[in-house]
Design a protein around this motif. Structure first.
Motif, PDB file in Angstrom:
ATOM      1  N   GLU A 111       7.805   6.377  -5.278  1.00 53.43           N
ATOM      2  CA  GLU A 111       6.989   5.351  -4.520  1.00 53.43           C
ATOM      3  C   GLU A 111       6.907   4.315  -4.912  1.00 53.43           C
ATOM      4  OE1 GLU A 111       4.427   5.273  -0.663  1.00 53.43           O
ATOM      5  OE2 GLU A 111       6.048   6.753  -1.249  1.00 53.43           O
TER       6      GLU A 111
ATOM      7  N   LYS B  27      -0.651   9.128   0.411  1.00 55.26           N
ATOM      8  CA  LYS B  27      -1.987   9.155   0.709  1.00 55.26           C
ATOM      9  C   LYS B  27      -2.750  10.577   0.635  1.00 55.26           C
ATOM     10  CE  LYS B  27      -2.651   4.405   1.561  1.00 55.26           C
ATOM     11  NZ  LYS B  27      -3.141   3.256   2.874  1.00 55.26           N
ATOM     12  N   ARG B  28      -2.240  11.391   1.605  1.00 54.38           N
ATOM     13  CA  ARG B  28      -2.823  12.572   2.032  1.00 54.38           C
ATOM     14  C   ARG B  28      -2.516  13.452   0.768  1.00 54.38           C
ATOM     15  NH1 ARG B  28      -0.821  11.487   7.230  1.00 54.38           N
ATOM     16  NH2 ARG B  28       1.396  12.571   6.808  1.00 54.38           N
ATOM     17  N   SER B  29      -1.333  13.386   0.228  1.00 57.87           N
ATOM     18  CA  SER B  29      -1.163  14.252  -1.127  1.00 57.87           C
ATOM     19  C   SER B  29      -1.885  13.803  -2.258  1.00 57.87           C
ATOM     20  CB  SER B  29       0.314  14.130  -1.240  1.00 57.87           C
ATOM     21  OG  SER B  29       1.367  14.640  -0.353  1.00 57.87           O
ATOM     22  N   TYR B  30      -2.361  12.449  -2.432  1.00 54.55           N
ATOM     23  CA  TYR B  30      -2.979  12.038  -3.556  1.00 54.55           C
ATOM     24  C   TYR B  30      -4.509  12.614  -3.363  1.00 54.55           C
ATOM     25  CZ  TYR B  30      -5.750   8.601  -5.991  1.00 54.55           C
ATOM     26  OH  TYR B  30      -6.676   8.011  -7.140  1.00 54.55           O
TER      27      TYR B  30
ATOM     28  N   SER C  47       2.361   5.047   1.297  1.00 55.64           N
ATOM     29  CA  SER C  47       2.319   5.690   2.683  1.00 55.64           C
ATOM     30  C   SER C  47       1.221   6.607   2.787  1.00 55.64           C
ATOM     31  CB  SER C  47       3.917   6.249   2.401  1.00 55.64           C
ATOM     32  OG  SER C  47       3.931   7.265   1.798  1.00 55.64           O
ATOM     33  N   LYS C  48       1.074   6.746   4.284  1.00 53.46           N
ATOM     34  CA  LYS C  48       0.205   7.758   4.551  1.00 53.46           C
ATOM     35  C   LYS C  48       0.524   9.097   3.982  1.00 53.46           C
ATOM     36  CE  LYS C  48      -0.912   5.324   8.858  1.00 53.46           C
ATOM     37  NZ  LYS C  48      -1.001   5.529  10.541  1.00 53.46           N
ATOM     38  N   LYS C  49       1.751   9.619   3.875  1.00 52.19           N
ATOM     39  CA  LYS C  49       2.135  10.996   3.321  1.00 52.19           C
ATOM     40  C   LYS C  49       1.567  11.002   1.913  1.00 52.19           C
ATOM     41  CE  LYS C  49       5.770  13.985   2.306  1.00 52.19           C
ATOM     42  NZ  LYS C  49       7.152  14.128   2.537  1.00 52.19           N
TER      43      LYS C  49
ATOM     44  N   THR D 105       0.715  -1.228   0.046  1.00 54.33           N
ATOM     45  CA  THR D 105      -0.014   0.154  -0.154  1.00 54.33           C
ATOM     46  C   THR D 105       0.784   1.287  -0.074  1.00 54.33           C
ATOM     47  OG1 THR D 105      -0.142  -0.030   2.557  1.00 54.33           O
ATOM     48  CG2 THR D 105      -1.828  -1.126   1.454  1.00 54.33           C
TER      49      THR D 105
END
Length: 365
Positions: free
Chosen positions: A271, A53-56, A49-51, A47
């Protein structure tokens, strides 16, 4: 009231097909929460990264879903031209590679012979059949799944199209590049090179050969490296072929969220590159671990999966039951491939769990 006579409406080539089977795990969650260990679809199990995902989420929030998608987006086109080093006139988008395979085969005359290695990706055969095309199945050599040495000999027919999964699914090997080029030199042939798994190998892409061969088609997808849910594929070819495919490609075939997503992920490809490297490392470790089991033969792979073959026919029923009892989902086959299984390379935890299960099977049987 009489019932519908389906044979009066649906053509025989469709009636004779079996629907493509997608394995659905029983229960929810990963094996950690009591669900299935799902290693059958050649997806990436890593999956984001959380970073990221937030940017996306921030990037796509302003995508206009009330308007038809704009597949001519300048920013996305520029990124793809740079990423693949080829001008926009030489590629089109598809709703995954499956749609692009359908576009190719839908465009062909009925006297064109569709040459498909066997075993290979089943959609080539399925789509050719429901388009009522002639199919020549090329039996791969048994030991290493190579193409037969006489494949480039003079054929008894003209107007051939060849489909090559490169690396091949489900065997994991590359076909000889010079053999493919020899087929390209014959202008009675069109050659499709499907590079869905090329990210996991170190071989050179055929995209760079498009300027030299106007009968070459190359397919690419991001599905195997972490974007399977977006359903985005690309077809690359010279002007002659691609101009015809554009005529039958459905308008707005890629949704706006996918187009925005691909733009975002191309700008953050590092990524995915990290996860590709992890997958290759895990593939090599999994291959070494599987080789230690004497109840299976294991084949080298340049993809994100590994093909195995049970050595003993008597084990087939027991192995199948063992997989079902333990909710292990790997790809099985029928016919001449009934003793084979294809295992998607998972995360370190998933691969360890699989090996632990196989140790249990070895002990019991």
């Amino acid at each position: 009231m009489p019932s519908l006579k389906i044979e009066d409406f649906i053509k025989n080539s469709v009636l004779g097909l079996t629907a493509y089977k997608v394995n659905e795990p029983q229960g929810q969650g990963s094996f950690k929460t009591g669900g299935a260990l799902k290693l059958d679809a050649n997806e990436s199990n890593y999956t984001l990264s959380k970073k990221i995902k937030r940017s996306y989420a921030n990037f796509i929030k302003d995508t206009l879903i009330n308007l038809y998608p704009d597949s001519s987006s300048g920013d996305l086109i520029k990124l793809l031209e740079i990423f693949y080093d080829i001008p926009v006139r030489n590629f089109i988008f598809g709703n995954g590679s499956d749609e692009l395979i359908a576009i190719i085969l839908l465009s062909l005359k009925k006297n064109v012979v569709v040459n498909i290695p066997t075993p290979s990706f089943s959609m080539y055969d399925i789509v050719a059949r429901y388009n009522d095309l002639k199919i020549n199945r090329i039996r791969l050599e048994e030991k290493y799944f190579d193409l037969p040495k006489d494949i480039d000999a003079d054929q008894n027919y003209f107007n051939n199209i060849f489909f090559f999964s490169y690396p091949n699914n489900p065997t994991g090997n590359h076909f000889d590049r010079n053999t493919i080029k020899s087929l390209l030199k014959n202008k009675n042939n069109i050659v499709v090179v499907d590079e869905a798994y090329i990210y996991f190998s170190d071989v050179e892409s055929f995209i760079k050969d498009i300027p030299e061969y106007d009968n070459l088609i190359v397919l690419r997808t991001f599905s195997k490296i972490g974007l399977a849910g977006l359903r985005f594929g690309m077809l690359f070819s010279g002007n002659k072929l691609i101009n015809e495919f554009k005529k039958i490609k459905l308008p707005f075939n890629i949704n706006s969220l996918t187009l925005s997503s691909i733009e975002f992920f191309l700008n953050n490809f590092d990524e995915f590159d990290k996860n590709i490297k992890k997958t290759i490392s895990q593939r090599n470790k999994l291959y070494s671990a599987l080789k230690k089991f004497n109840f299976m033969e294991v084949y080298p792979s340049d993809a994100n999966f590994i093909l195995i073959r049970l050595r003993d026919n008597k084990l087939k029923i027991k192995f199948k039951q063992f997989l079902e009892d333990n909710k292990i989902i790997i790809r099985s086959f029928d016919g001449n491939m009934k003793m084979f299984y294809r295992i998607t390379v998972g995360t370190p935890a998933e691969n360890k769990k699989l090996i632990d299960y196989f140790r249990v099977f070895k002990t019991v049987h």
